[in-house]
Write an enzyme that holds these catalytic residues in place. Sequence first.
Site, short mmCIF file in Angstrom:
data_model
loop_
_atom_site.label_atom_id
_atom_site.label_comp_id
_atom_site.label_asym_id
_atom_site.label_seq_id
_atom_site.Cartn_x
_atom_site.Cartn_y
_atom_site.Cartn_z
CE LYS A 123 -4.41 -1.85 1.04
NZ LYS A 123 -5.42 -2.20 2.02
NE ARG A 142 -7.91 -8.41 0.28
CZ ARG A 142 -7.46 -7.66 -0.71
NH1 ARG A 142 -6.45 -6.82 -0.50
NH2 ARG A 142 -8.02 -7.71 -1.90
N1 HH2 Z 1 -7.51 -3.77 0.57
C1 HH2 Z 1 -7.85 -3.82 -0.74
C2 HH2 Z 1 -8.96 -4.56 -1.17
N2 HH2 Z 1 -9.69 -5.28 -0.29
N3 HH2 Z 1 -10.08 -6.02 1.91
C3 HH2 Z 1 -9.77 -6.00 3.21
N4 HH2 Z 1 -10.49 -6.71 4.09
N5 HH2 Z 1 -8.72 -5.27 3.69
C4 HH2 Z 1 -7.93 -4.51 2.87
O1 HH2 Z 1 -7.00 -3.84 3.36
C5 HH2 Z 1 -8.25 -4.51 1.47
C6 HH2 Z 1 -9.35 -5.29 1.02
C7 HH2 Z 1 -7.04 -3.05 -1.74
O2 HH2 Z 1 -6.04 -3.86 -2.27
P1 HH2 Z 1 -6.14 -4.61 -3.68
O3 HH2 Z 1 -7.21 -5.64 -3.67
O4 HH2 Z 1 -4.80 -5.13 -4.05
O5 HH2 Z 1 -6.47 -3.44 -4.69
P2 HH2 Z 1 -7.75 -3.01 -5.51
O6 HH2 Z 1 -8.80 -2.54 -4.55
O7 HH2 Z 1 -7.23 -1.89 -6.39
O8 HH2 Z 1 -8.23 -4.21 -6.31
#
Ligand code: HH2
Length: 266
Positions: free
Chosen positions: A209, A244
């Site tokens: 992040k 995660r």
């Molecule tokens: N962060 C993201 C997405 N989902 N869910 C939980 N529970 N906690 C988190 O910190 C979290 C999440 C963002 O990361 P990512 O899925 O890699 O990115 P994007 O939202 O751009 O798909």
Amino acid sequence: MVGIVNVTPDSFSDGGDFFSPDAAVAHGRQLVADGADILDIGGESTRPNCTPVLVSEEIRRVVPVVRALRAALPDTPVSIDTVKAPVAEAAIATGAVIVNDVSGLRLDPDMGPLCAASGAGVILMHSRGAVADMASYAHAEYRDVTGEVQAELRSRVSAARDSGIDDRSVVLDPGIGFSKRTEHSIQLLADLPQIVALGLPVLVGVSRKRFIGEITGVTTTADREEGTMAANVVALTLGARLFRVHDVRAARRSLDVAWEIMRRMR
Ligand code: HH2
């Protein structure tokens, strides 16, 4: 360890990498081989100003992947990362057993009752605003970030209970980087025991992040792995029990070593 499978063209760190179902399934298999206990499947990015995804399109992205992963890896629970009840419902019907709602049941009134009726596990993540701006600074105004996140998470737990969700099905997540500036994310991690004090298991999602990029100066998201490991290990020592991550192998190894030391602490 929760491995991330983003079936999206636009996620902030791996958008487009696993957009075809075959690529997503191959990636899921690799993550399990690397030590993932759970796979979290997402069909909509939350990056700021991301393109909104219609329910039908999100279902079209995630359901084949959930189905194929359940068939290929029947012992690995699948979580569905969505704020939309019809998407969660379709994923649950296909074998998902956890709903990861980054709005903490705020955005779709049908989500709580669906989770209660299905008996799914629920990850209640803290965020503010809508999908398009929850990962921006649009709502990142705090006088006391930890106190406010704690209070807002407590109200999401009440909402879950009101929907009939059993506390034993709930995991809390402070929502690192969601409606939070770098200083807020760092402070929340430092204050994690106050989130743990709410009495439910805590998950953190620090992987790659922006706060890690701002501390280290690393702009390429895939190169933020060392920072991710450091933040996860500190979170483990402060009480987080679910993580995660994108790079499961490195996270698994670093957290396993940290845990072996921690559990012998006197
Ligand atoms: N962060 C993201 C997405 N989902 N869910 C939980 N529970 N906690 C988190 O910190 C979290 C999440 C963002 O990361 P990512 O899925 O890699 O990115 P994007 O939202 O751009 O798909």
